[in-house]
Write an enzyme that holds these catalytic residues in place. Structure first.
Site, PDB file in Angstrom:
ATOM      1  N   SER A  41       6.421   3.621  11.514  1.00 58.41           N
ATOM      2  CA  SER A  41       7.589   3.889  10.632  1.00 58.41           C
ATOM      3  C   SER A  41       7.090   4.745   9.620  1.00 58.41           C
ATOM      4  O   SER A  41       5.906   4.356   9.024  1.00 58.41           O
ATOM      5  CB  SER A  41       8.528   2.905  10.291  1.00 58.41           C
ATOM      6  OG  SER A  41       9.450   3.224   9.237  1.00 58.41           O
ATOM      7  N   TYR A  50       9.157  -5.968   7.567  1.00 61.17           N
ATOM      8  CA  TYR A  50       9.394  -4.957   8.248  1.00 61.17           C
ATOM      9  C   TYR A  50       8.305  -3.904   8.140  1.00 61.17           C
ATOM     10  O   TYR A  50       7.429  -3.358   8.908  1.00 61.17           O
ATOM     11  CB  TYR A  50      10.689  -4.403   8.382  1.00 61.17           C
ATOM     12  CG  TYR A  50      10.932  -3.168   9.178  1.00 61.17           C
ATOM     13  CD1 TYR A  50      11.046  -3.029  10.628  1.00 61.17           C
ATOM     14  CD2 TYR A  50      10.596  -2.041   8.590  1.00 61.17           C
ATOM     15  CE1 TYR A  50      11.395  -2.071  11.351  1.00 61.17           C
ATOM     16  CE2 TYR A  50      11.098  -0.661   9.556  1.00 61.17           C
ATOM     17  CZ  TYR A  50      11.187  -0.952  10.813  1.00 61.17           C
ATOM     18  OH  TYR A  50      11.196   0.259  11.560  1.00 61.17           O
TER      19      TYR A  50
END
Ligand code: NAD
Ligand code: MG
Length: 298
Positions: free
Chosen positions: A190, A203
């Site tokens: 990401s 995360y």
């Protein structure tokens, strides 16, 4: 719709303005419940035989980016196995149907990737069903926003790392004995790996780990003819976001900060996975392909 990924388009106007209202989705969330529906390329992805005869396993292949990738792989000629959580059966069956419509085989494997034993049996079962394995896409992921570290539960921290990092390790390790030269591994990381949001500490940390894991493993496997790469999506309209990935009030403007000025759709991610899976990328290893609407990356 007549457009496909070969038609000249203005990326800023490719999709109508998407301003989702609040919609708290339970558990992992599903594509079936999303308003507006995400575009997984159902009507638009046109394959040209780039993965003919290949055998692929995609975790989280029931929805979002993994679902779009499953459709694209099938239309490029690959047989595809997908894993997902049992509560995502409806999404999984829809994707399996689209794979079969493309004329290739689909296999569905529900189960919880936080369970190491499931990760191992998943690989064994997928290899048996597919009759081998030459593309592994570690794409499943967990994202739950949290505004204050003192309230980030030990359980969430553990589950985020188990889903995003440990499962990737167990699955890759189990898959390696089956991968022949020419095989590829693609991990979903990401933009959060290097531009972390204040509310995604756990995360974002897993995504930085996935990025470095990818680059390190690529060093080990490239001499054996196995390429390991990553795709780093920016903001993409998938169930992950309304299912606790973002505060509800942020959904309306989700992705608007990107230079292209909007959130991405899963259909716009799939071609990156196809490129890294196919021999078109034969000299690409240890790379992170950023598909994020133009946000600068290291
Ligand atoms: P998604 O919800 O469609 O896909 C995530 C999938 O992960 C789910 O469908 C689910 O099947 C799977 N999963 C989660 N926990 C699991 C568990 N315990 N056991 C088995 N499967 C589990 O959302 P998505 O956005 O397409 O996510 C795909 C990947 O893309 C994830 O790794 C995510 O971190 C990454 N990503 C997404 C965005 C975004 O904006 N949507 C941005 C950057 C990276
Ligand atoms: Mg899903």
């Amino acid at each position: 719709m007549t457009r496909d990924q070969y038609t000249l388009t203005d990326p800023t106007t490719l999709y109508e303005a998407n301003e989702p209202q609040a919609q708290e989705l339970d558990g992992p969330g599903t594509d079936a419940e999303m308003t507006p529906a995400a575009d997984l390329g159902e009507q638009t992805y046109r394959g040209t035989g780039r993965l003919k005869g290949r055998k692929a396993l995609i975790t989280g292949g029931d929805s979002g980016i993994g679902g779009a990738t499953a459709i694209a792989f099938a239309r490029e000629g690959a047989d595809v196995a997908i894993s997902y959580l049992p509560e995502e059966e409806e999404d999984a069956q829809r994707i399996a149907g689209l794979i079969r419509e493309a004329g290739t085989s689909a296999y569905t494997f529900p189960g919880d990737l936080t369970d190491a034993a499931f990760c191992k049996s998943l690989v064994a079962d997928a290899v048996e069903a597919l009759g081998g394995l030459d593309i592994l896409v570690n794409n499943a992921g967990k994202q739950q926003f949290n505004e204050d570290l003192t309230t980030l539960s030990d359980e969430q921290f553990d589950a985020t790392f188990k889903t995003n990092v440990y499962a990737l390790f167990y699955i890759t390790k189990a898959a390696l004995p089956h991968l022949k030269p020419g095989s590829t591994i693609i991990n979903s990381t990401s933009v959060q790996a290097y531009s972390p949001a204040a509310i995604l500490v756990d995360y974002a940390s897993t995504k930085a780990t996935i990025n470095t894991f990818t680059k390190a493993l690529a060093q080990q496997l490239a001499p054996k003819g196995i390429r390991v790469n990553a795709v780093a999506p920016g903001p993409v309209w998938t169930p992950l976001q309304p299912a606790g990935g973002q505060p509800q009030e942020k959904l309306k403007d989700f992705g608007d900060e990107s230079p292209i000025g909007r959130a991405g759709q899963p259909a716009e991610l799939a071609p990156a996975y196809v490129f890294l899976a196919s021999p078109e990328s034969s000299y690409v290893a240890g790379e992170t392909l950023n598909v994020n609407g133009g946000m600068p990356t290291p």
